[in-house]
Scaffold this active site. Structure first.
Site, PDB file in Angstrom:
ATOM      1  N   SER A  33      35.481 -10.372   9.418  1.00  0.00           N
ATOM      2  CA  SER A  33      34.371  -9.438   9.156  1.00  0.00           C
ATOM      3  C   SER A  33      33.740  -8.958  10.451  1.00  0.00           C
ATOM      4  O   SER A  33      33.322  -9.768  11.273  1.00  0.00           O
ATOM      5  CB  SER A  33      33.262 -10.131   8.362  1.00  0.00           C
ATOM      6  OG  SER A  33      33.693 -10.406   7.073  1.00  0.00           O
ATOM      7  N   HIS A  64      35.789  -4.049   6.153  1.00  0.00           N
ATOM      8  CA  HIS A  64      37.216  -4.387   6.209  1.00  0.00           C
ATOM      9  C   HIS A  64      38.010  -3.124   5.899  1.00  0.00           C
ATOM     10  O   HIS A  64      37.991  -2.639   4.779  1.00  0.00           O
ATOM     11  CB  HIS A  64      37.565  -5.464   5.176  1.00  0.00           C
ATOM     12  CG  HIS A  64      36.992  -6.810   5.493  1.00  0.00           C
ATOM     13  ND1 HIS A  64      37.726  -7.809   6.082  1.00  0.00           N
ATOM     14  CD2 HIS A  64      35.761  -7.309   5.313  1.00  0.00           C
ATOM     15  CE1 HIS A  64      36.963  -8.870   6.245  1.00  0.00           C
ATOM     16  NE2 HIS A  64      35.760  -8.595   5.792  1.00  0.00           N
ATOM     17  N   HIS A  86      40.196 -11.730   0.410  1.00  0.00           N
ATOM     18  CA  HIS A  86      39.403 -12.933   0.174  1.00  0.00           C
ATOM     19  C   HIS A  86      39.559 -13.405  -1.265  1.00  0.00           C
ATOM     20  O   HIS A  86      39.680 -12.606  -2.180  1.00  0.00           O
ATOM     21  CB  HIS A  86      37.912 -12.654   0.413  1.00  0.00           C
ATOM     22  CG  HIS A  86      37.592 -12.199   1.801  1.00  0.00           C
ATOM     23  ND1 HIS A  86      37.630 -10.870   2.153  1.00  0.00           N
ATOM     24  CD2 HIS A  86      37.229 -12.890   2.898  1.00  0.00           C
ATOM     25  CE1 HIS A  86      37.299 -10.767   3.434  1.00  0.00           C
ATOM     26  NE2 HIS A  86      37.056 -11.969   3.911  1.00  0.00           N
ATOM     27  N   TYR A  88      37.162 -14.548  -2.984  1.00  0.00           N
ATOM     28  CA  TYR A  88      35.997 -14.109  -3.779  1.00  0.00           C
ATOM     29  C   TYR A  88      36.139 -12.696  -4.325  1.00  0.00           C
ATOM     30  O   TYR A  88      35.427 -12.295  -5.234  1.00  0.00           O
ATOM     31  CB  TYR A  88      34.684 -14.247  -2.982  1.00  0.00           C
ATOM     32  CG  TYR A  88      34.569 -13.393  -1.743  1.00  0.00           C
ATOM     33  CD1 TYR A  88      34.353 -12.021  -1.820  1.00  0.00           C
ATOM     34  CD2 TYR A  88      34.672 -13.966  -0.486  1.00  0.00           C
ATOM     35  CE1 TYR A  88      34.244 -11.243  -0.678  1.00  0.00           C
ATOM     36  CE2 TYR A  88      34.561 -13.207   0.663  1.00  0.00           C
ATOM     37  CZ  TYR A  88      34.350 -11.842   0.561  1.00  0.00           C
ATOM     38  OH  TYR A  88      34.265 -11.092   1.688  1.00  0.00           O
ATOM     39  N   GLU A  89      37.080 -11.926  -3.764  1.00  0.00           N
ATOM     40  CA  GLU A  89      37.321 -10.586  -4.301  1.00  0.00           C
ATOM     41  C   GLU A  89      38.094 -10.657  -5.617  1.00  0.00           C
ATOM     42  O   GLU A  89      38.234  -9.645  -6.298  1.00  0.00           O
ATOM     43  CB  GLU A  89      38.117  -9.738  -3.302  1.00  0.00           C
ATOM     44  CG  GLU A  89      37.353  -9.427  -2.029  1.00  0.00           C
ATOM     45  CD  GLU A  89      38.219  -8.694  -1.015  1.00  0.00           C
ATOM     46  OE1 GLU A  89      38.264  -7.451  -1.068  1.00  0.00           O
ATOM     47  OE2 GLU A  89      38.867  -9.364  -0.196  1.00  0.00           O
ATOM     48  N   ALA A 116      34.050 -14.514  10.615  1.00  0.00           N
ATOM     49  CA  ALA A 116      32.611 -14.654  10.807  1.00  0.00           C
ATOM     50  C   ALA A 116      32.213 -15.903  10.036  1.00  0.00           C
ATOM     51  O   ALA A 116      32.700 -16.122   8.925  1.00  0.00           O
ATOM     52  CB  ALA A 116      31.899 -13.438  10.230  1.00  0.00           C
ATOM     53  N   MET A 219      34.214 -18.012   4.231  1.00  0.00           N
ATOM     54  CA  MET A 219      34.861 -17.785   2.932  1.00  0.00           C
ATOM     55  C   MET A 219      36.304 -17.302   3.081  1.00  0.00           C
ATOM     56  O   MET A 219      36.803 -16.572   2.224  1.00  0.00           O
ATOM     57  CB  MET A 219      34.047 -16.755   2.137  1.00  0.00           C
ATOM     58  CG  MET A 219      32.582 -17.131   1.952  1.00  0.00           C
ATOM     59  SD  MET A 219      31.670 -15.796   1.170  1.00  0.00           S
ATOM     60  CE  MET A 219      29.968 -16.338   1.431  1.00  0.00           C
ATOM     61  N   SER A 220      36.950 -17.700   4.177  1.00  0.00           N
ATOM     62  CA  SER A 220      38.302 -17.165   4.402  1.00  0.00           C
ATOM     63  C   SER A 220      39.146 -18.132   5.209  1.00  0.00           C
ATOM     64  O   SER A 220      38.845 -19.322   5.307  1.00  0.00           O
ATOM     65  CB  SER A 220      38.197 -15.833   5.152  1.00  0.00           C
ATOM     66  OG  SER A 220      37.704 -16.050   6.463  1.00  0.00           O
ATOM     67  N   ASN A 243      25.366 -16.394  11.977  1.00  0.00           N
ATOM     68  CA  ASN A 243      24.055 -16.827  11.462  1.00  0.00           C
ATOM     69  C   ASN A 243      24.023 -18.344  11.476  1.00  0.00           C
ATOM     70  O   ASN A 243      25.075 -18.985  11.521  1.00  0.00           O
ATOM     71  CB  ASN A 243      23.839 -16.312  10.017  1.00  0.00           C
ATOM     72  CG  ASN A 243      24.937 -16.776   9.071  1.00  0.00           C
ATOM     73  OD1 ASN A 243      26.087 -16.348   9.168  1.00  0.00           O
ATOM     74  ND2 ASN A 243      24.590 -17.671   8.171  1.00  0.00           N
ATOM     75  N   HIS A 257      24.853 -10.177   4.331  1.00  0.00           N
ATOM     76  CA  HIS A 257      26.094  -9.621   4.885  1.00  0.00           C
ATOM     77  C   HIS A 257      25.812  -8.700   6.075  1.00  0.00           C
ATOM     78  O   HIS A 257      26.581  -8.666   7.037  1.00  0.00           O
ATOM     79  CB  HIS A 257      26.844  -8.874   3.777  1.00  0.00           C
ATOM     80  CG  HIS A 257      28.231  -8.452   4.166  1.00  0.00           C
ATOM     81  ND1 HIS A 257      29.189  -9.344   4.626  1.00  0.00           N
ATOM     82  CD2 HIS A 257      28.826  -7.234   4.181  1.00  0.00           C
ATOM     83  CE1 HIS A 257      30.310  -8.683   4.897  1.00  0.00           C
ATOM     84  NE2 HIS A 257      30.115  -7.406   4.639  1.00  0.00           N
TER      85      HIS A 257
END
Ligand code: HPA
Length: 287
Positions: A33, A64, A86, A88-89, A116, A219-220, A243, A257
């Site tokens: 990301s 992306h 991902h 989550y997609e 990220a 998340m990846s 973060n 995000h």
């Protein structure tokens, strides 16, 4: 359990690409990301939209782009994924990891992963780069593993080791290249934990992940690394700390995000230069 792709599907996509590219890549880079700008450093580029490549899944997240970019990075023939897939997609893990097996069949030797991530280690600052030493596959421990189902022996063994996933030699090299860059912050090194997302973590979840010994959360990355190691690719990678996770109930901050993308933008140049410098030091496996 049905296989989503046959060996021939991976082969057909690899052959389709090989026929069209001017130079065989030795290194594949997955841009996380906000890190898609890495492709600007490539010369002699050839670009393919995912939508034009047979069998390739399509990307859906802002930030992306969804392109495969071939070219030279600091003299090294590379292919970069600008935009990854991902869990989550809603993609199956075979889709998430499809490109990795295609790279293997294109004779790529090394996979560089970037992402990220939220900083769990209290020593980390926003903008730090963490060299990934190890990972915790949280979805995998709960049954969501990209290697689940019939094993494809042409890619690798049924029970692959994962204790040496992130190449030790490349980690040594990364530290010395970083030290030569004269950056103020030291290169961090630690364990990346994958969560499925898409929501950011609760305070209790952050404190659990810290107790598990993880330094960064995202998340990846982990599914791609597992599939890459299964088929014998050399792997190393970096998390950009975008973060710090929220670990107390009094905090008024919230992860979002936009913050992730903004921090990515600011630290991107540093990471881009670092990865570019590293290219010269990746040993070739086959002469
Ligand atoms: N949690 C999970 N994924 C992330 C984060 C986070 O705090 N930051 C960037 N990706």
């Amino acid at each position: 359990m049905e296989k989503e792709y046959t060996y021939e599907d991976y082969e057909n996509t690899a052959k389709w690409l090989i026929k069209r590219i001017n130079r065989q890549p030795l290194v594949a880079v997955i841009c996380g990301s906000g890190l898609g700008g890495l492709t600007d450093k490539l010369t002699e580029t050839q670009v393919f939209n995912y939508s034009d490549i047979p069998n390739f899944p399509q990307s859906t997240v802002p930030g992306h782009a969804g392109r495969l970019v071939f070219g030279l990075l600091n003299g090294k023939a590379c292919v970069m994924m600008q935009g990854r897939f991902h869990m989550y997609e809603g993609y199956s893990l075979s889709k998430v990891t499809f490109p990795v097996r295609v790279f293997k069949l294109m004779n790529v030797e090394t996979l560089v992963v970037t992402n990220a991530a939220g900083g769990l280690n209290p020593k980390f600052e926003v903008g730090d780069i963490m060299l990934i030493r190890d990972h915790i596959n949280l979805p995998g421990l709960c049954g969501q593993n990209p290697l689940r189902g019939p094993n494809e022996d042409r890619f690798g063994v049924r029970f692959p080791p994962m204790s040496d996933a992130y190449d030790r030699n490349m980690r040594h090299i990364a530290h010395s290249v970083w030290n030569q860059m004269g950056e103020q912050r030291e290169l961090q090194e630690g364990t990346y934990v994958m969560v499925a997302g898409p929501n950011f973590e609760t305070v209790a979840e952050c404190s659990l992940l810290q107790k598990l010994g993880a330094d960064a959360v995202g998340m990846s990355t982990v599914p791609e690394v597992i599939v890459a190691r299964h088929c014998g690719l050399r792997v190393f990678g970096f998390s950009l700390i975008t973060n710090k996770v929220i670990t107390n109930y009094e905090s008024l901050e919230k992860a979002n995000h936009e913050e992730v993308l903004e921090a990515g933008k600011q630290a991107a140049q540093k990471l881009e230069q670092f990865i570019s410098n590293l290219m010269a030091s990746i040993p070739q496996v086959k002469a």
